[in-house]
Design a protein around this motif. Structure first.
Motif, PDB file in Angstrom:
ATOM      1  N   VAL A  84      67.265 -16.909  48.434  1.00 48.98           N
ATOM      2  CA  VAL A  84      65.977 -17.580  48.626  1.00 48.98           C
ATOM      3  C   VAL A  84      66.135 -19.094  48.487  1.00 48.98           C
ATOM      4  O   VAL A  84      65.556 -19.877  49.253  1.00 48.98           O
ATOM      5  N   MET A  85      66.953 -19.532  47.490  1.00 48.11           N
ATOM      6  CA  MET A  85      67.168 -20.968  47.297  1.00 48.11           C
ATOM      7  C   MET A  85      67.848 -21.587  48.515  1.00 48.11           C
ATOM      8  O   MET A  85      67.494 -22.689  48.961  1.00 48.11           O
ATOM      9  N   VAL A  86      68.838 -20.872  49.050  1.00 49.05           N
ATOM     10  CA  VAL A  86      69.528 -21.394  50.246  1.00 49.05           C
ATOM     11  C   VAL A  86      68.564 -21.494  51.419  1.00 49.05           C
ATOM     12  O   VAL A  86      68.525 -22.507  52.129  1.00 49.05           O
ATOM     13  N   ILE A  87      67.772 -20.430  51.636  1.00 48.31           N
ATOM     14  CA  ILE A  87      66.820 -20.441  52.752  1.00 48.31           C
ATOM     15  C   ILE A  87      65.778 -21.537  52.564  1.00 48.31           C
ATOM     16  O   ILE A  87      65.436 -22.254  53.517  1.00 48.31           O
ATOM     17  N   GLU A  88      65.284 -21.695  51.317  1.00 53.21           N
ATOM     18  CA  GLU A  88      64.284 -22.734  51.064  1.00 53.21           C
ATOM     19  C   GLU A  88      64.878 -24.118  51.287  1.00 53.21           C
ATOM     20  O   GLU A  88      64.238 -24.998  51.876  1.00 53.21           O
ATOM     21  N   GLY A  89      66.126 -24.317  50.839  1.00 55.99           N
ATOM     22  CA  GLY A  89      66.778 -25.609  51.055  1.00 55.99           C
ATOM     23  C   GLY A  89      66.932 -25.919  52.528  1.00 55.99           C
ATOM     24  O   GLY A  89      66.673 -27.056  52.977  1.00 55.99           O
ATOM     25  N   MET A  90      67.342 -24.911  53.309  1.00 54.35           N
ATOM     26  CA  MET A  90      67.483 -25.114  54.753  1.00 54.35           C
ATOM     27  C   MET A  90      66.136 -25.402  55.398  1.00 54.35           C
ATOM     28  O   MET A  90      66.036 -26.273  56.283  1.00 54.35           O
TER      29      MET A  90
END
Length: 473
Positions: A21-27
């Motif tokens: 989720v953190m990776v997707i939110e960062g992207m």
């Protein structure tokens, strides 16, 4: 222990979900910020392009007058700039100093020279800077070198506030936080539910698999019919695997018993005749010569049986290298029949074969192909009664050549017909032999991209059909 596994699984699943989720939110945030900034930047690029197009039409009698005309036009554009509420429009000299601005001041405190310096080195003459002014306002400035001489004016600059863009980015950020929190919460709830619903069945499956690994092939798991979910299908697969292993183990034991019996018979004969020969002093004695003939025959039988076993083992493990080349199928089949014909006559059998006049080209290993023919013919001879007939036919189709070997022997029981080509299977009607002849033939035909088909009627005989791809010359 099961609860510990559950907790570890849950923690691991939660950690992976949070990281994902953190990776997707960062992207998402990265693409959002750059999307908004690129939109503002492109808007200012279009304004510079429009201004440069207007400058192109200004001209004079001399180069100096043309430059002066363009300089005057730029100053008027600054004075008459219509979007003063959105942009600060400036004109810069060669040092990056502000010559004119829509605010009428030098715009001190709201500009930096990073965009001007970048524009001087950029091939397209553009430079961009995002920064915070002395009043704490986030702004974007885009500098463009003037493409035509305009006296002391060297560059143009547009400066705009990013406050509205920042609010939109903040809204997108908080929205993504809410969505991410909902996704993590859903993952936790669904993870706990699924952990409780699959841990117990998986423990049952694990214990059954351990019992099977220890050799207990009678283990069976409860299953529903039809299966309700993946766990039911998994239990059914394990049950079928255990059943298959049990059948394979049974076939292996029967095969070992059969081979042991087949080996014991010639060894007993050899041993008996060796003892008989030891008591005979006269090599001219009829029993002496008969004993040597039997020992030679039984030794050959043992050798053939061992070679058959080794060949089958090599084929199963990929150890036999096929040395294929273009062959005349007619010649290969005729040679095999000439080899077997004396034995057919000895057994009181009639051979019915008409050799085709034209050659039939195939691509195969001649030794393995001969082995296939002799093995099938040997079965036809073994299972045929004296006075019977063995018929061999050879013809070609569109893409394949076919050999049909028909005997009038005892036939194969219907319940054995589907399994006699499998390894370790010996039919109920079988006579002497290791029980892997057809399995070996089937493996060789498969390696040659061929086919082996069986049809049989109990008490009337068997039809073996071999198919090989035709070789295109």
């Amino acid at each position: 222990m099961r609860s510990g596994i559950t907790r570890r699984w849950a923690r691991g699943s939660l950690l992976v979900t949070v990281l994902l989720v953190m990776v997707i939110e960062g992207m998402f945030l990265y693409s959002t910020v750059h999307g908004y900034y690129d939109g503002v930047e492109q808007s200012m690029y279009r304004r510079f392009s429009s201004i440069s197009g207007q400058l192109k039409v200004y001209s004079g009698d001399t180069f100096q007058r043309t430059a002066a005309s363009r300089s005057l036009a730029l100053r008027r554009m600054v004075e008459q700039f219509s979007d003063k509420d959105k942009y600060e429009f400036m004109l810069l000299d060669g040092q990056g100093n502000v010559i004119a601005s829509t605010s009428g001041t030098s715009a001190a405190g709201i500009i930096v020279n990073e965009d001007f310096e970048e524009a001087q080195t950029d091939p397209d003459g553009y430079g961009t800077a995002v920064y915070t002014t002395s009043t704490g306002e986030l702004v974007m400035s885009v500098c463009c070198l003037v493409p035509y001489a305009a006296e002391e004016i060297v560059a143009m600059r547009l400066v705009t506030s990013l406050a509205l863009v920042r609010r939109q980015i903040d809204n997108a950020f908080w929205l993504s936080i809410l969505v991410s929190a909902a996704a993590v919460g859903f993952t936790i709830a669904s993870g706990l539910y699924f952990v409780r619903s699959i841990v117990a069945p998986l423990g049952q499956v694990e214990r059954a698999a351990a019992d099977i690994a220890r050799g207990d092939l009678s283990v069976r798991l409860p299953e529903t019919n039809p299966p309700r979910d993946e766990m039911d299908r998994l239990r059914g697969s394990i049950n079928r695997m255990a059943q298959g292993l049990a059948e394979t183990e049974k076939m292996k034991n029967e095969f070992i018993s059969s081979v042991s019996h087949e080996l014991r018979t010639p060894l007993t004969s050899i041993r008996g005749w060796v003892e008989t020969l030891e008591s005979l002093d006269d090599p001219e004695d009829d029993n002496y010569r008969k004993g040597l003939e039997i020992i030679h025959s039984e030794t050959g039988r043992l050798y053939n049986m061992v070679e058959e076993l080794l060949d089958f083992s090599r084929l199963q493990n990929g150890g036999i290298h096929m040395e294929c080349r273009p062959l005349d199928l007619v010649a290969e089949l005729t040679d095999a029949l000439l080899f077997c014909e004396p034995r057919m006559l000895q057994e009181g059998l009639e051979l019915n074969y008409t050799e085709p006049e034209e050659m039939i080209p195939v691509y195969a290993d001649p030794d393995r192909l001969r082995q296939v023919f002799i093995n099938i013919l040997d079965n036809a001879i073994k299972y045929s009664a004296p006075g019977g007939r063995i018929t061999v036919k050879l013809w070609t189709g569109e893409y394949k050549a076919f050999i049909e070997i028909i005997d009038q022997g005892r036939g194969i029981p219907p319940e054995d017909l589907g399994s006699v080509k499998a390894k370790f299977v010996k039919g109920r009607n079988a006579v002497r032999g290791s029980g892997i002849g057809l399995a070996l033939v089937n493996s060789i035909m498969t390696a040659l991209d061929g086919t082996l088909d069986l049809r049989s009627t109990l008490g009337r005989g068997t039809v073996v059909t071999l198919g090989l791809p035709l070789y295109k010359i």
